[in-house]
Design an enzyme around this catalytic site. Sequence first.
Site, PDB file in Angstrom:
ATOM      1  N   LYS A 194       9.962  25.285  19.827  1.00 50.58           N
ATOM      2  CA  LYS A 194      10.636  24.264  19.374  1.00 50.58           C
ATOM      3  C   LYS A 194      10.860  24.691  17.933  1.00 50.58           C
ATOM      4  O   LYS A 194      11.954  24.157  17.229  1.00 50.58           O
ATOM      5  CB  LYS A 194       9.719  22.861  19.462  1.00 50.58           C
ATOM      6  CG  LYS A 194       9.807  22.331  20.811  1.00 50.58           C
ATOM      7  CD  LYS A 194      11.023  21.984  21.233  1.00 50.58           C
ATOM      8  CE  LYS A 194      11.049  21.275  22.907  1.00 50.58           C
ATOM      9  NZ  LYS A 194      10.246  20.101  22.857  1.00 50.58           N
ATOM     10  N   LEU A 222      20.767  18.294  20.076  1.00 52.55           N
ATOM     11  CA  LEU A 222      20.089  19.467  20.671  1.00 52.55           C
ATOM     12  C   LEU A 222      19.851  19.006  22.187  1.00 52.55           C
ATOM     13  O   LEU A 222      18.965  18.034  22.647  1.00 52.55           O
ATOM     14  CB  LEU A 222      18.674  19.553  20.315  1.00 52.55           C
ATOM     15  CG  LEU A 222      18.665  20.623  18.740  1.00 52.55           C
ATOM     16  CD1 LEU A 222      19.433  19.876  17.737  1.00 52.55           C
ATOM     17  CD2 LEU A 222      17.241  20.874  18.442  1.00 52.55           C
ATOM     18  N   ILE A 223      20.956  19.224  22.831  1.00 59.37           N
ATOM     19  CA  ILE A 223      21.030  18.767  24.255  1.00 59.37           C
ATOM     20  C   ILE A 223      20.489  19.720  25.219  1.00 59.37           C
ATOM     21  O   ILE A 223      20.858  20.793  25.144  1.00 59.37           O
ATOM     22  CB  ILE A 223      22.485  18.277  24.560  1.00 59.37           C
ATOM     23  CG1 ILE A 223      22.671  17.512  25.845  1.00 59.37           C
ATOM     24  CG2 ILE A 223      23.620  19.642  24.499  1.00 59.37           C
ATOM     25  CD1 ILE A 223      23.846  16.702  26.086  1.00 59.37           C
ATOM     26  N   CYS A 273      37.050  15.854  43.207  1.00 59.52           N
ATOM     27  CA  CYS A 273      36.654  14.756  42.294  1.00 59.52           C
ATOM     28  C   CYS A 273      38.097  14.114  41.715  1.00 59.52           C
ATOM     29  O   CYS A 273      39.068  14.981  41.781  1.00 59.52           O
ATOM     30  CB  CYS A 273      35.727  15.228  41.285  1.00 59.52           C
ATOM     31  SG  CYS A 273      36.221  16.231  40.026  1.00 59.52           S
ATOM     32  N   GLN A 309       4.978  16.901  21.399  1.00 57.16           N
ATOM     33  CA  GLN A 309       5.497  15.661  20.883  1.00 57.16           C
ATOM     34  C   GLN A 309       4.572  14.817  20.254  1.00 57.16           C
ATOM     35  O   GLN A 309       4.512  13.426  20.067  1.00 57.16           O
ATOM     36  CB  GLN A 309       6.379  14.906  21.810  1.00 57.16           C
ATOM     37  CG  GLN A 309       7.790  15.627  22.127  1.00 57.16           C
ATOM     38  CD  GLN A 309       8.591  15.243  23.135  1.00 57.16           C
ATOM     39  OE1 GLN A 309       8.522  14.005  23.774  1.00 57.16           O
ATOM     40  NE2 GLN A 309       9.678  15.868  23.875  1.00 57.16           N
TER      41      GLN A 309
END
Length: 482
Positions: free
Chosen positions: A265, A183-184, A456, A296
Amino acid sequence: MKFIIKLFPEITIKSQSVRLRFIKILTGNIRNVLKHYDETLAVVRHWDNIEVRAKDENQRLAIRDALTRIPGIHHILEVEDVPFTDMHDIFEKALVQYRDQLEGKTFCVRVKRRGKHDFSSIDVERYVGGGLNQHIESARVKLTNPEVTVHLEVEDDRLLLIKGRYEGIGGFPIGTQEDVLSLISGGFDSGVSSYMLMRRGCRVHYCFFNLGGAAHEIGVRQVAHYLWNRFGSSHRVRFVAINFEPVVGEILEKIDDGQMGVILKRMMVRAASKVAERYGVQALVTGEALGQVSSQTLTNLRLIDNVSDTLILRPLISYDKEHIINLARQIGTEDFARTMPEYCGVISKSPTVKAVKSKIEAEEEKFDFSILDKVVEEANNVDIREIAQQTEQEVVEVETVNGFGPNDVILDIRSIDEQEDKPLKVEGIDVVSLPFYKLSTKFGDLDQSKTWLLWCERGVMSRLQALYLREQGFNNVKVYRP
């Protein structure tokens, strides 16, 4: 050129069948990564090492660098493989190889030997060390903490003159463990936790919950693509983007303020579990650390876990923020994370640190779960290798040029380290440095009467950033690809 790949020590203590499987997988991973540099290279596996031979000397540094980032490798030896006849022949070859390195230095000789010989490793160390000491007047033997260690390996009738040793990242080869879904968010924590599971041998897929529009997704794509390209490109992985704005809207409208964070969450875990089940993924990965934010705490984490039977891995659970940031710096995601917005933390003004299950469930009864089902059903799933191509399609309105005009300025958006290693100089045009992670706050300070050509090395970052700047209303940007 030749490289000897030394295995991560935990691989060497596995049973014979497991060790052979790990070595076979690592060999395949090395081939998959290095074929982009030299299609003719050979990768040969042995019981205690893997041998890489390549012909294109121009790719030496690129191949060596790529090897240091493949999970499962403890260290890499760059060697010269030559035949020998006796100990004196070994000494003569070592003298030619190491004379310049040993001038004015203290040194010792360390030898590893395999095969049948009429001498031992210690015999070679003494003979070669004594010979080098006699023939290089400014060098001096020092067995403890020498400035230079001469590494030699003797195998049957072959001598490996070790020209350099380079540390790998260790861990297990990707593919030796089962797949996981990370889960980024693009922040410090999720990037580091994804890396840690890759290093432990998992193929890491990415699930992104978009709370902040296209610009947010572009930033997270950059992080996911960077992690995959740098540490996991031996395997194909998915990038799944879920538009979570409808879910957040429903929570803001119907859920009590104090319960919002935990319920958000829980919704994310529910959605990610559906995605994991769809693709046969065994576990979820999050960057949560105990007590770091209100959601958390142990009580809240337990309530979050309860909504799914899917295993949730939290590799950072005992890490403090400073440690996590240091790891992000080491793997190269710090600059991305510093400019990535964090949306989850601002959803509730007074979040509970000890949620009560009955209250959470009562609040969730107000939630229309068809919204959650719909956003999961409409999730955008792409092969992470296609992110660059997809970006090209998305920024079709951003012109790509290979030349420049009198009003153009090249904007080098690489990181500071990359710019220092390989400065960009183009004759006939000014080059200005502004790292990509400062574009969101500093691009507006530049002379807007100029046309800025973003550059780049690979072109992926410049295209992504061009799209971002266009969305911010800057129309004086192009992508420079000479």
